[in-house]
Motif scaffolding. Sequence first.
Motif, PDB file in Angstrom:
ATOM      1  N   PHE A 279      82.043 113.265  86.501  1.00  0.00           N
ATOM      2  CA  PHE A 279      81.170 113.287  87.675  1.00  0.00           C
ATOM      3  C   PHE A 279      79.846 112.656  87.267  1.00  0.00           C
ATOM      4  N   SER A 280      79.279 111.833  88.162  1.00  0.00           N
ATOM      5  CA  SER A 280      77.995 111.233  87.817  1.00  0.00           C
ATOM      6  C   SER A 280      77.088 111.197  89.037  1.00  0.00           C
ATOM      7  N   THR A 281      75.807 111.221  88.745  1.00  0.00           N
ATOM      8  CA  THR A 281      74.801 110.923  89.760  1.00  0.00           C
ATOM      9  C   THR A 281      74.119 109.627  89.370  1.00  0.00           C
ATOM     10  N   PHE A 354      84.603 109.866  88.712  1.00  0.00           N
ATOM     11  CA  PHE A 354      85.380 108.843  88.018  1.00  0.00           C
ATOM     12  C   PHE A 354      86.595 109.507  87.372  1.00  0.00           C
ATOM     13  N   TRP A 355      87.770 108.930  87.597  1.00  0.00           N
ATOM     14  CA  TRP A 355      88.962 109.383  86.869  1.00  0.00           C
ATOM     15  C   TRP A 355      89.543 108.196  86.116  1.00  0.00           C
ATOM     16  N   ILE A 356      89.964 108.446  84.875  1.00  0.00           N
ATOM     17  CA  ILE A 356      90.623 107.416  84.076  1.00  0.00           C
ATOM     18  C   ILE A 356      91.787 108.078  83.345  1.00  0.00           C
ATOM     19  N   ASN A 357      92.846 107.307  83.112  1.00  0.00           N
ATOM     20  CA  ASN A 357      94.096 107.927  82.672  1.00  0.00           C
ATOM     21  C   ASN A 357      94.109 108.335  81.209  1.00  0.00           C
ATOM     22  N   GLU A 358      93.100 107.952  80.429  1.00  0.00           N
ATOM     23  CA  GLU A 358      93.067 108.370  79.033  1.00  0.00           C
ATOM     24  C   GLU A 358      91.637 108.693  78.631  1.00  0.00           C
ATOM     25  N   PRO A 359      91.450 109.727  77.843  1.00  0.00           N
ATOM     26  CA  PRO A 359      90.091 110.069  77.386  1.00  0.00           C
ATOM     27  C   PRO A 359      89.476 108.915  76.608  1.00  0.00           C
TER      28      PRO A 359
END
Length: 372
Positions: A279-281, A354-359
């Motif tokens: 999560f970002s602002t 933001f979602w991404i499939n790998e850390p």
Amino acid sequence: MKKIGITGQNGFVGSHLYNTLGLTPDMFERVDFQKDFFEDEEKLDAFVAQCDVIVHLAAMNRHPDPEFIYSTNVSLAQRLADSLQRTGSKAHVLFSSSSQEERDNLYGKSKKEGRKLLADWANTNGGTFTGMIIPNVFGPFGQPNYNSFVATFCHKLTHNETPTIDVDGEVKLIYVGELVQEILDQIASGTTSEEYIVPSTKTIKVSEVLQKLEEYRTLYFEGGEIPKLETAFDYQLFNTYRSYIDHKTHYPVKFTQHTDPRGAFVEVIRLGIGGQCSFSTTVPGITRGNHFHTRKIERFAVIKGKALIQLRKIDSDEVMDFYLDGSEPAYVDMPIWYTHNIKNIGNEELYTIFWINEPFDPVDADTYFLEV
């Protein structure tokens, strides 16, 4: 630092190889090649004379007249061999041939004869030559009805068409990124191999490929869900499928909002795989991103504020602009090989998930910075 030229650098495999070489500019210098060089001996010789390595990918795959395919491909190999001879080149030449060499067709015959022409040049002049016998190649940005049945299926399934299977046989496949790595490995070895059989990385029936792609259409294209991806092939096929989506018309995708007196609820992503959610602002006027990925799957979801998300394929000048507003929460997924950013264009803080499939792994980040 090796100077590498690619005939057919704008083609399917050529563009992937060219772009991959660009990720490590401290190791490789790319020598520009244009199609018209084959029609001008001076231009072709100037190109050849600069190269430490030449990867010969230029070829014709399909044409109504098989004889034209044959004569074209043999002529291209002969012109390159003649230029190598005229310039006294000592370049390492890699030739892209096909597993169709042993089939009774003129395309396969043209590739076999082209490979022999360049092998003869190397043997006569003490050159280094690698003749790569390559299985069926698939991956992002291939031309439908030309490069691969996978490209054809993907295009049809993302453009409201119905794919058909002519022959449901087993096929040996290699992902274009894996083929590029094979080419780089052969360049690194610097040894002659007149007939190097590039191993396929997946054997699968045509109907099984179509079944997977139809599942991606239902779950992802129509439902926004990231499907369960269990193998490297699944990731490769899914990223290939995603590349055929018309981003201009598909994004941004609005979420379904559930509202009541307490406020609103939105499901941001449904996953068959894990990954990292952040999560970002972002304060007004600030831009995040300006980078691209070659394998990662990523989603930007705006839930509050106003944002401009921009995408640009790294070898294109076309910039796609997507305007998102938290009053109607929506998302854009990032295609691989597209540099992307997000900017707060409103007067209040921007809230983004933001979602991404790998850390994130700093050792293998798969993140390359490039201004959109």
